[in-house]
Write a protein that holds these residues in place. Structure first.
Motif, PDB file in Angstrom:
ATOM      1  N   ASN A   7      35.627  27.400  37.358  1.00 45.09           N
ATOM      2  CA  ASN A   7      36.317  27.613  36.091  1.00 45.09           C
ATOM      3  C   ASN A   7      37.333  26.517  35.756  1.00 45.09           C
ATOM      4  OD1 ASN A   7      38.103  28.338  38.081  1.00 45.09           O
ATOM      5  ND2 ASN A   7      38.691  30.267  37.147  1.00 45.09           N
ATOM      6  N   PRO A  10      35.878  21.438  32.702  1.00 46.24           N
ATOM      7  CA  PRO A  10      35.845  21.646  31.257  1.00 46.24           C
ATOM      8  C   PRO A  10      34.424  21.888  30.756  1.00 46.24           C
ATOM      9  CG  PRO A  10      36.055  19.324  31.746  1.00 46.24           C
ATOM     10  CD  PRO A  10      36.129  20.049  33.060  1.00 46.24           C
ATOM     11  N   THR A  11      34.323  22.612  29.663  1.00 41.66           N
ATOM     12  CA  THR A  11      33.034  22.791  29.014  1.00 41.66           C
ATOM     13  C   THR A  11      32.868  21.667  27.989  1.00 41.66           C
ATOM     14  OG1 THR A  11      33.999  24.241  27.342  1.00 41.66           O
ATOM     15  CG2 THR A  11      33.103  25.293  29.318  1.00 41.66           C
ATOM     16  N   ASP A  13      32.197  21.591  24.876  1.00 38.82           N
ATOM     17  CA  ASP A  13      32.769  21.825  23.543  1.00 38.82           C
ATOM     18  C   ASP A  13      34.265  22.103  23.566  1.00 38.82           C
ATOM     19  OD1 ASP A  13      32.364  24.227  24.864  1.00 38.82           O
ATOM     20  OD2 ASP A  13      31.943  25.345  23.033  1.00 38.82           O
ATOM     21  N   GLU A  14      34.901  22.020  24.730  1.00 38.00           N
ATOM     22  CA  GLU A  14      36.326  22.326  24.873  1.00 38.00           C
ATOM     23  C   GLU A  14      37.171  21.110  24.495  1.00 38.00           C
ATOM     24  OE1 GLU A  14      38.599  25.140  28.032  1.00 38.00           O
ATOM     25  OE2 GLU A  14      37.310  23.596  28.850  1.00 38.00           O
ATOM     26  N   THR A  15      38.176  21.327  23.677  1.00 40.04           N
ATOM     27  CA  THR A  15      39.081  20.234  23.299  1.00 40.04           C
ATOM     28  C   THR A  15      40.096  20.011  24.409  1.00 40.04           C
ATOM     29  OG1 THR A  15      40.681  21.712  22.250  1.00 40.04           O
ATOM     30  CG2 THR A  15      38.894  20.846  20.843  1.00 40.04           C
ATOM     31  N   ALA A  18      42.712  22.861  24.302  1.00 42.73           N
ATOM     32  CA  ALA A  18      42.246  24.135  24.854  1.00 42.73           C
ATOM     33  C   ALA A  18      42.083  24.047  26.365  1.00 42.73           C
ATOM     34  CB  ALA A  18      40.928  24.532  24.199  1.00 42.73           C
ATOM     35  N   TYR A  19      41.594  22.918  26.840  1.00 44.23           N
ATOM     36  CA  TYR A  19      41.373  22.756  28.273  1.00 44.23           C
ATOM     37  C   TYR A  19      42.688  22.754  29.051  1.00 44.23           C
ATOM     38  CZ  TYR A  19      39.968  20.793  32.725  1.00 44.23           C
ATOM     39  OH  TYR A  19      39.781  20.586  34.070  1.00 44.23           O
ATOM     40  N   ARG A  22      44.172  26.237  29.043  1.00 44.30           N
ATOM     41  CA  ARG A  22      43.419  27.157  29.892  1.00 44.30           C
ATOM     42  C   ARG A  22      43.724  26.929  31.378  1.00 44.30           C
ATOM     43  NH1 ARG A  22      38.596  26.815  32.617  1.00 44.30           N
ATOM     44  NH2 ARG A  22      37.979  24.879  31.584  1.00 44.30           N
ATOM     45  N   GLU A  49      48.997  20.625  23.870  1.00 47.41           N
ATOM     46  CA  GLU A  49      48.440  21.970  23.762  1.00 47.41           C
ATOM     47  C   GLU A  49      48.285  22.443  22.321  1.00 47.41           C
ATOM     48  OE1 GLU A  49      50.129  24.935  26.285  1.00 47.41           O
ATOM     49  OE2 GLU A  49      49.633  23.818  28.104  1.00 47.41           O
ATOM     50  N   THR A  78      37.121  15.682  28.347  1.00 47.89           N
ATOM     51  CA  THR A  78      37.581  16.495  27.218  1.00 47.89           C
ATOM     52  C   THR A  78      37.992  15.637  26.037  1.00 47.89           C
ATOM     53  OG1 THR A  78      39.823  16.629  28.106  1.00 47.89           O
ATOM     54  CG2 THR A  78      38.330  18.423  28.661  1.00 47.89           C
ATOM     55  N   SER A  83      30.195  16.254  28.786  1.00 46.59           N
ATOM     56  CA  SER A  83      30.253  17.063  30.001  1.00 46.59           C
ATOM     57  C   SER A  83      30.505  16.159  31.201  1.00 46.59           C
ATOM     58  CB  SER A  83      28.947  17.841  30.194  1.00 46.59           C
ATOM     59  OG  SER A  83      27.887  16.934  30.344  1.00 46.59           O
TER      60      SER A  83
END
Length: 155
Positions: A7, A10-11, A13-15, A18-19, A22, A49, A78, A83
């Motif tokens: 977890n 980062p994904t 599509d994550e900015t 957001a990363y 999180r 953030e 990110t 990815s």
């Protein structure tokens, strides 16, 4: 604090905003604590953030990576919106690494296999029990108790 947990990656599509938010909340850090650990101003963390900062210079990027215990590659991914290859373990040079500190940035590169300073192979596992290294905080393996650092003097 552990990169073996999926977890923290980062994904695609994550900015950046957001990363960072999180990961900071998953590590139970306040913005002030993150700023202190990263060597940044509190306002800078707030701007990141809130999405007012879309790219980072080298020093803030390395500070955030150190404070969040993530590779710099994750922050690069990110900001670029791509990815990252899965990093399953932390890597250290058993000769050059100082316990309790983060590894050199060059060691965290996905393709890094050897220390740039001494030439030793980078390790992602304990030399004794072969369990993965899960934290940079401790000198000893949490599974078998052996030192993760190789003695600089060869017997």
């Amino acid at each position: 604090m552990y990169l073996s947990e999926p977890n923290l990656a980062p994904t695609p599509d994550e900015t950046l905003a957001a990363y960072v938010r999180r990961v900071r909340t998953e590590l139970s850090l306040s913005q002030k604590e993150l700023a202190e650990k990263a060597g940044l101003h509190l306002q800078s963390v707030g701007k990141i953030e809130r999405g007012q900062t879309s790219r980072l210079n080298r020093k803030p990027k390395e500070g955030l990576a150190r404070a969040l215990s993530i590779p710099v590659d994750y922050l690069d991914a990110t900001t670029k919106g791509v990815s990252v290859p899965a990093i399953t373990a932390l890597k250290i040079c058993p000769r050059c690494w100082t316990p309790g500190t983060l590894p050199d940035v060059l060691w965290t590169h996905v393709r890094a296999k050897y220390c740039f300073a001494c030439g030793d192979a980078l390790r992602d596992r304990c030399m004794s029990c072969e369990k993965p290294i899960t934290s940079f905080e401790f000198r000893f393996c949490p599974y078998c108790g052996q030192s993760l650092k190789k003695n600089s003097v060869q017997p």
